[in-house]
Design a protein around this motif. Structure first.
Motif, short mmCIF file in Angstrom:
data_model
loop_
_atom_site.label_atom_id
_atom_site.label_comp_id
_atom_site.label_asym_id
_atom_site.label_seq_id
_atom_site.Cartn_x
_atom_site.Cartn_y
_atom_site.Cartn_z
N LEU A 156 -0.79 -33.45 -28.69
CA LEU A 156 -0.91 -33.21 -27.25
C LEU A 156 0.45 -33.01 -26.58
N ALA A 157 1.48 -33.66 -27.13
CA ALA A 157 2.83 -33.49 -26.59
C ALA A 157 3.43 -32.15 -27.02
N GLU A 158 3.22 -31.77 -28.27
CA GLU A 158 3.84 -30.55 -28.81
C GLU A 158 3.11 -29.28 -28.38
N ALA A 159 1.79 -29.33 -28.26
CA ALA A 159 1.01 -28.12 -27.96
C ALA A 159 -0.01 -28.37 -26.84
N PRO A 160 0.44 -28.75 -25.66
CA PRO A 160 -0.51 -29.07 -24.59
C PRO A 160 -1.40 -27.89 -24.20
N TYR A 161 -0.92 -26.68 -24.42
CA TYR A 161 -1.67 -25.47 -24.10
C TYR A 161 -2.88 -25.27 -25.00
N ALA A 162 -2.94 -25.97 -26.13
CA ALA A 162 -3.93 -25.70 -27.16
C ALA A 162 -5.16 -26.60 -27.11
N PHE A 163 -5.14 -27.61 -26.25
CA PHE A 163 -6.22 -28.59 -26.28
C PHE A 163 -6.88 -28.75 -24.92
N GLY A 164 -8.15 -29.11 -24.97
CA GLY A 164 -8.90 -29.38 -23.75
C GLY A 164 -8.58 -30.74 -23.17
N LEU A 196 -19.97 -22.96 -39.11
CA LEU A 196 -18.82 -23.79 -38.73
C LEU A 196 -18.17 -23.09 -37.56
N LYS A 197 -18.10 -23.79 -36.42
CA LYS A 197 -17.55 -23.21 -35.19
C LYS A 197 -16.29 -23.94 -34.77
N LEU A 198 -15.49 -23.28 -33.95
CA LEU A 198 -14.30 -23.90 -33.39
C LEU A 198 -13.95 -23.21 -32.08
N ALA A 199 -13.12 -23.84 -31.31
CA ALA A 199 -12.62 -23.26 -30.06
C ALA A 199 -11.11 -23.13 -30.18
N VAL A 200 -10.60 -21.99 -29.73
CA VAL A 200 -9.16 -21.74 -29.76
C VAL A 200 -8.78 -21.07 -28.45
N VAL A 201 -7.61 -21.40 -27.95
CA VAL A 201 -7.14 -20.83 -26.69
C VAL A 201 -6.59 -19.44 -26.93
N LEU A 203 -13.70 -24.39 -19.99
CA LEU A 203 -12.54 -24.18 -19.13
C LEU A 203 -11.45 -25.17 -19.55
N MET A 204 -10.23 -24.68 -19.63
CA MET A 204 -9.09 -25.53 -20.00
C MET A 204 -8.66 -26.39 -18.81
N PRO A 205 -7.87 -27.44 -19.06
CA PRO A 205 -7.45 -28.32 -17.98
C PRO A 205 -6.70 -27.61 -16.84
N ASP A 206 -6.10 -26.43 -17.13
CA ASP A 206 -5.39 -25.71 -16.07
C ASP A 206 -6.35 -25.07 -15.06
N GLY A 207 -7.66 -25.09 -15.37
CA GLY A 207 -8.65 -24.55 -14.46
C GLY A 207 -8.71 -23.04 -14.43
N VAL A 208 -7.95 -22.37 -15.31
CA VAL A 208 -7.87 -20.90 -15.31
C VAL A 208 -8.36 -20.33 -16.64
N ARG A 209 -7.77 -20.79 -17.72
CA ARG A 209 -8.07 -20.24 -19.04
C ARG A 209 -9.34 -20.87 -19.62
N ARG A 210 -9.97 -20.09 -20.50
CA ARG A 210 -11.13 -20.59 -21.23
C ARG A 210 -10.84 -20.52 -22.72
N GLU A 211 -11.49 -21.41 -23.46
CA GLU A 211 -11.40 -21.35 -24.90
C GLU A 211 -12.19 -20.15 -25.41
N GLN A 212 -11.78 -19.63 -26.55
CA GLN A 212 -12.53 -18.61 -27.26
C GLN A 212 -13.24 -19.31 -28.41
N ILE A 213 -14.47 -18.91 -28.66
CA ILE A 213 -15.23 -19.53 -29.74
C ILE A 213 -15.19 -18.61 -30.96
N MET A 214 -14.85 -19.21 -32.08
CA MET A 214 -14.86 -18.51 -33.36
C MET A 214 -15.87 -19.22 -34.26
#
Length: 174
Positions: free
Chosen positions: A33-41, A127-132, A156-167
């Motif tokens: 969460l510290a290194e990649a805050p952009y990548a997690f919900g 098998l599903k996953l979410a990626v920004v 919706l991501m914590p920034d309230g703008v971006r959404r995760e993509q589902i793979m």
């Protein structure tokens, strides 16, 4: 795995975590969460202060039916991933992260393969996953391992703008 001349092969060990292993999970999750805050919900602040309690970390590893792994690279915690059963015959890959100095060394591939193998044993069909969007390294890892983008709209991501993509990856029956 190909190696550059003179480079030694890394020893990757996977370890399934039990609830009492929460300290190692905590160490990796806070680092992620510290290194990649952009990548997690989740946000780092959500897991610090009042959120940083042993029972909460233990609870994360007690999600019913979950499969929680850490990867050790040359004996040192280097990555993590979890598989969580969701709807009928679908497993979701969550909390995937690899330490920056361990990237490109097969850790992510090993974690994905282990979660996929477990999902197959659980008789999952998908098998599903979410990626920004924009997390090209993660998206490349997932594509290399057979995942495809879906039309499903992610959270919706914590920034309230971006959404995760589902793979998703279809798993052979049986």
């Amino acid at each position: 795995m190909r190696r550059a001349r003179g480079q030694t092969a890394a020893m990757i060990e996977l370890r399934v975590l039990a609830p009492d292993d929460w300290p190692i999970w905590r160490e990796l999750r806070l680092a992620a969460l510290a290194e990649a805050p952009y990548a997690f919900g989740s946000r780092l602040a959500d897991w610090q202060g009042d959120g940083d309690r042993p029972e909460r970390w233990r609870g994360r590893l007690e999600i019913p039916g979950s499969y929680n792994l850490v990867a050790l690279l040359d004996g040192r915690p280097a990555g993590m991933a979890s598989g969580v059963p969701t709807e009928d015959r679908v497993v979701e890959l969550i909390s995937m992260w690899v330490r920056p100095d361990a990237r490109g060394r097969g850790v992510g591939d090993r974690l994905l393969a282990a979660v996929e193998q477990w999902a197959r044993q659980e008789r999952a069909q998908v098998l599903k996953l979410a990626v920004v969007e924009g997390n090209d390294a993660a998206t490349g890892l997932y594509r290399r391992n057979g995942f495809q983008l879906t039309e499903e709209v992610g959270d919706l991501m914590p920034d309230g703008v971006r959404r995760e993509q589902i793979m998703a990856k279809e798993l052979a029956a049986g």
